[in-house]
Scaffold this motif. Structure first.
Motif, PDB file in Angstrom:
ATOM      1  N   CYS A 237       0.842  -1.195   0.000  1.00 53.67           N
ATOM      2  CA  CYS A 237       0.000   0.000   0.000  1.00 53.67           C
ATOM      3  C   CYS A 237       0.883   1.252   0.000  1.00 53.67           C
ATOM      4  N   GLU A 238       1.931   1.233   0.802  1.00 57.00           N
ATOM      5  CA  GLU A 238       2.864   2.362   0.871  1.00 57.00           C
ATOM      6  C   GLU A 238       3.579   2.570  -0.452  1.00 57.00           C
ATOM      7  N   LYS A 239       3.928   1.469  -1.115  1.00 51.18           N
ATOM      8  CA  LYS A 239       4.624   1.570  -2.398  1.00 51.18           C
ATOM      9  C   LYS A 239       3.740   2.237  -3.450  1.00 51.18           C
ATOM     10  N   VAL A 240       2.468   1.847  -3.481  1.00 50.51           N
ATOM     11  CA  VAL A 240       1.525   2.455  -4.432  1.00 50.51           C
ATOM     12  C   VAL A 240       1.396   3.952  -4.166  1.00 50.51           C
ATOM     13  N   ALA A 241       1.228   4.307  -2.893  1.00 54.53           N
ATOM     14  CA  ALA A 241       1.074   5.718  -2.536  1.00 54.53           C
ATOM     15  C   ALA A 241       2.319   6.524  -2.912  1.00 54.53           C
ATOM     16  N   LYS A 242       3.476   5.922  -2.717  1.00 56.10           N
ATOM     17  CA  LYS A 242       4.734   6.615  -3.029  1.00 56.10           C
ATOM     18  C   LYS A 242       4.877   6.823  -4.528  1.00 56.10           C
ATOM     19  N   ILE A 243       4.584   5.797  -5.318  1.00 56.52           N
ATOM     20  CA  ILE A 243       4.681   5.919  -6.780  1.00 56.52           C
ATOM     21  C   ILE A 243       3.718   6.984  -7.297  1.00 56.52           C
ATOM     22  N   LEU A 244       2.574   7.121  -6.636  1.00 56.22           N
ATOM     23  CA  LEU A 244       1.593   8.133  -7.043  1.00 56.22           C
ATOM     24  C   LEU A 244       1.892   9.508  -6.463  1.00 56.22           C
ATOM     25  N   GLY A 245       3.054   9.654  -5.846  1.00 57.06           N
ATOM     26  CA  GLY A 245       3.494  10.986  -5.428  1.00 57.06           C
ATOM     27  C   GLY A 245       2.886  11.499  -4.145  1.00 57.06           C
ATOM     28  N   GLY A 246       2.438  10.587  -3.280  1.00 57.32           N
ATOM     29  CA  GLY A 246       1.943  11.036  -1.977  1.00 57.32           C
ATOM     30  C   GLY A 246       0.444  11.129  -1.841  1.00 57.32           C
ATOM     31  N   VAL A 247      -0.308  10.573  -2.809  1.00 60.04           N
ATOM     32  CA  VAL A 247      -1.744  10.459  -2.572  1.00 60.04           C
ATOM     33  C   VAL A 247      -1.938   9.475  -1.420  1.00 60.04           C
ATOM     34  N   THR A 248      -3.068   9.538  -0.761  1.00 59.29           N
ATOM     35  CA  THR A 248      -3.344   8.603   0.322  1.00 59.29           C
ATOM     36  C   THR A 248      -4.144   7.429  -0.224  1.00 59.29           C
ATOM     37  N   VAL A 249      -3.660   6.230   0.058  1.00 54.10           N
ATOM     38  CA  VAL A 249      -4.325   5.007  -0.393  1.00 54.10           C
ATOM     39  C   VAL A 249      -4.902   4.302   0.827  1.00 54.10           C
ATOM     40  N   LEU A 250      -6.200   4.060   0.799  1.00 54.00           N
ATOM     41  CA  LEU A 250      -6.889   3.310   1.846  1.00 54.00           C
ATOM     42  C   LEU A 250      -7.248   1.960   1.241  1.00 54.00           C
ATOM     43  N   ARG A 251      -6.459   0.962   1.579  1.00 53.07           N
ATOM     44  CA  ARG A 251      -6.637  -0.378   1.035  1.00 53.07           C
ATOM     45  C   ARG A 251      -7.561  -1.179   1.940  1.00 53.07           C
ATOM     46  N   LYS A 252      -8.748  -1.467   1.452  1.00 51.35           N
ATOM     47  CA  LYS A 252      -9.760  -2.135   2.269  1.00 51.35           C
ATOM     48  C   LYS A 252      -9.499  -3.636   2.349  1.00 51.35           C
ATOM     49  N   GLY A 253      -9.823  -4.215   3.500  1.00 52.56           N
ATOM     50  CA  GLY A 253      -9.642  -5.650   3.659  1.00 52.56           C
ATOM     51  C   GLY A 253     -10.014  -6.095   5.053  1.00 52.56           C
ATOM     52  N   ARG A 254      -9.523  -7.262   5.463  1.00 61.55           N
ATOM     53  CA  ARG A 254      -9.793  -7.758   6.814  1.00 61.55           C
ATOM     54  C   ARG A 254      -9.376  -6.708   7.839  1.00 61.55           C
ATOM     55  N   GLU A 255      -8.238  -6.094   7.599  1.00 64.45           N
ATOM     56  CA  GLU A 255      -7.878  -4.855   8.279  1.00 64.45           C
ATOM     57  C   GLU A 255      -7.551  -3.859   7.186  1.00 64.45           C
ATOM     58  N   ASP A 256      -7.875  -2.618   7.394  1.00 67.51           N
ATOM     59  CA  ASP A 256      -7.611  -1.602   6.375  1.00 67.51           C
ATOM     60  C   ASP A 256      -6.200  -1.055   6.542  1.00 67.51           C
ATOM     61  N   TRP A 257      -5.514  -0.865   5.419  1.00 62.81           N
ATOM     62  CA  TRP A 257      -4.189  -0.252   5.449  1.00 62.81           C
ATOM     63  C   TRP A 257      -4.256   1.108   4.770  1.00 62.81           C
ATOM     64  N   ILE A 258      -3.617   2.089   5.382  1.00 64.36           N
ATOM     65  CA  ILE A 258      -3.697   3.467   4.906  1.00 64.36           C
ATOM     66  C   ILE A 258      -2.284   4.024   4.831  1.00 64.36           C
ATOM     67  N   SER A 259      -1.917   4.581   3.682  1.00 69.78           N
ATOM     68  CA  SER A 259      -0.567   5.124   3.526  1.00 69.78           C
ATOM     69  C   SER A 259      -0.563   6.317   2.594  1.00 69.78           C
ATOM     70  N   ASN A 260       0.344   7.249   2.865  1.00 68.95           N
ATOM     71  CA  ASN A 260       0.591   8.368   1.951  1.00 68.95           C
ATOM     72  C   ASN A 260       1.975   8.265   1.317  1.00 68.95           C
ATOM     73  N   GLY A 261       2.594   7.089   1.438  1.00 62.96           N
ATOM     74  CA  GLY A 261       3.911   6.872   0.867  1.00 62.96           C
ATOM     75  C   GLY A 261       5.045   7.150   1.829  1.00 62.96           C
ATOM     76  N   VAL A 262       4.736   7.825   2.913  1.00 60.65           N
ATOM     77  CA  VAL A 262       5.727   8.122   3.949  1.00 60.65           C
ATOM     78  C   VAL A 262       5.332   7.454   5.262  1.00 60.65           C
ATOM     79  N   VAL A 263       4.072   7.606   5.604  1.00 60.27           N
ATOM     80  CA  VAL A 263       3.520   7.028   6.830  1.00 60.27           C
ATOM     81  C   VAL A 263       2.464   5.991   6.458  1.00 60.27           C
ATOM     82  N   THR A 264       2.512   4.857   7.129  1.00 62.05           N
ATOM     83  CA  THR A 264       1.549   3.786   6.883  1.00 62.05           C
ATOM     84  C   THR A 264       0.968   3.321   8.210  1.00 62.05           C
TER      85      THR A 264
END
Length: 346
Positions: A215-242
């Motif tokens: 999730c962090e890798k995707v956010a980083k490649i997209l230049g710091g957008v925040t990615v909220l990856r839904k699942g059994r537990e949700d993961w949230i990253s802006n490429g710097v903080v996850t």
């Protein structure tokens, strides 16, 4: 942002810091003006659930910008929403065609321009766009969304993307790259497609890289957008903080729960704006980028708790509409109840 050491309770307490108090000095619209862009002939429930959730969480004004085929249906669901039938689609412009094959490129462009001529004037009245619930895959709708994104970025609007709007991002990641006011909310399948479009192999996860790391890798490649990856537990990253959100959810996977999530993200992003504009007196300790991450975390937590509360009551019968009924109680439980009680329930 030293978030990696924070507990779920710590993160929830940070979210509390930018939730506006209810003051007599406020006037209509200051606590959020959010518009959901979506709703077509086939899908009318998703935009309603999203906009309704945004309103129930505390946004002052909730709009839906949809295809004319969907507008009367959505209006019939609730008089509280402002519904604008400004989007255009293949079926709206040519009822005899549902695929767009009979419409030329010039005609499509004309329909896109017509839609934008009505939608763009609305942007000055809005704080946040939630793009995707009920959008469908009509080429005119997708082309309109692509150009609307650029107009919204020019005006500094925060944006949330879900469902078929993520296809628009997959086809052209540059539309959102580097925009730190953007939140993407992919489920498992949508996340895999997003990874593929960015040249990331899901095998990295199978080979030991955690869900949060990818999730962090995707956010980083997209230049710091925040990615909220839904699942059994949700993961949230802006490429710097996850961070992960492990608030227990329900066990029924009925459709439409993600729409509640997008509406809640929209309201939290509107509150982020109010916080940064100094709508009320506060300590000014939270920075814009961490506020986007916290908005996604807060929305994840409240949606998961709504799901759990609804599941306890309805079990296998639980539907997306049941989450709507739990928003007020879940909000109080997470963000208004005594601090000591919050940690005990996580």
């Amino acid at each position: 942002m030293a978030f990696h050491t924070l507990t779920q309770k710590d993160l929830l307490l940070k979210v509390r810091q930018f939730i506006p108090p209810l003051l007599e000095t406020f006037h209509k619209g200051q606590q959020g003006r959010v518009a959901v862009v979506g709703g077509c002939e086939d899908y009318t429930g998703a935009p309603y659930f999203s906009a309704h959730a945004s309103a129930l969480l505390g946004c002052d004004m909730s709009h839906v910008i949809c295809d004319p085929h969907a507008s009367h249906v959505i209006k019939s669901y609730s008089p509280n929403l402002m519904v604008h039938p400004y989007m255009r689609s293949t079926s709206a412009s040519s009822p005899s065609s549902s695929t767009g094959a009979s419409i030329s490129d010039s005609e499509k462009e004309k329909e896109v321009s017509l839609a934008l001529s009505r939608i763009i004037p609305l942007l000055s009245r809005l704080h946040v766009l939630v793009i995707g619930p009920g959008l469908g895959r009509d080429p005119i709708m997708h082309s309109t969304v692509a150009k609307l994104i650029l107009a919204a970025r020019e005006r500094g609007l925060a944006m949330v993307f879900d469902a078929d709007a993520l296809m628009v991002i997959q086809e052209n990641p540059e539309l959102v790259r580097g925009d730190k006011g953007v939140v993407l909310t992919p489920n498992h399948a949508e996340f895999a497609k997003l990874c593929k479009s960015l040249g990331i192999s899901m095998e990295e996860e199978e080979n030991g890289k955690g869900k949060g790391e990818l999730c962090e890798k995707v956010a980083k490649i997209l230049g710091g957008v925040t990615v909220l990856r839904k699942g059994r537990e949700d993961w949230i990253s802006n490429g710097v903080v996850t961070v992960g959100c492990t608030v227990q959810g329900g066990r029924k996977r009925s459709g439409g729960q993600g729409d509640t999530l997008t509406g809640c993200v929209g309201t939290f992003l509107a509150w982020k704006r109010a916080y940064l504009e100094g709508l009320w007196e506060h300590d000014k300790k939270l920075e814009p980028e961490e506020l986007t991450l916290l908005s996604a975390f807060g929305a994840s937590a409240i949606t998961r708790l709504c799901s759990r509360r609804a599941f306890v009551k309805k079990g296998r019968s639980m539907q997306a509409s049941d989450l709507s009924e739990e928003i007020s109680g879940a909000f109080w439980e997470l963000f208004e109840e005594e601090v000591e009680a919050v940690g005990a329930k996580l």
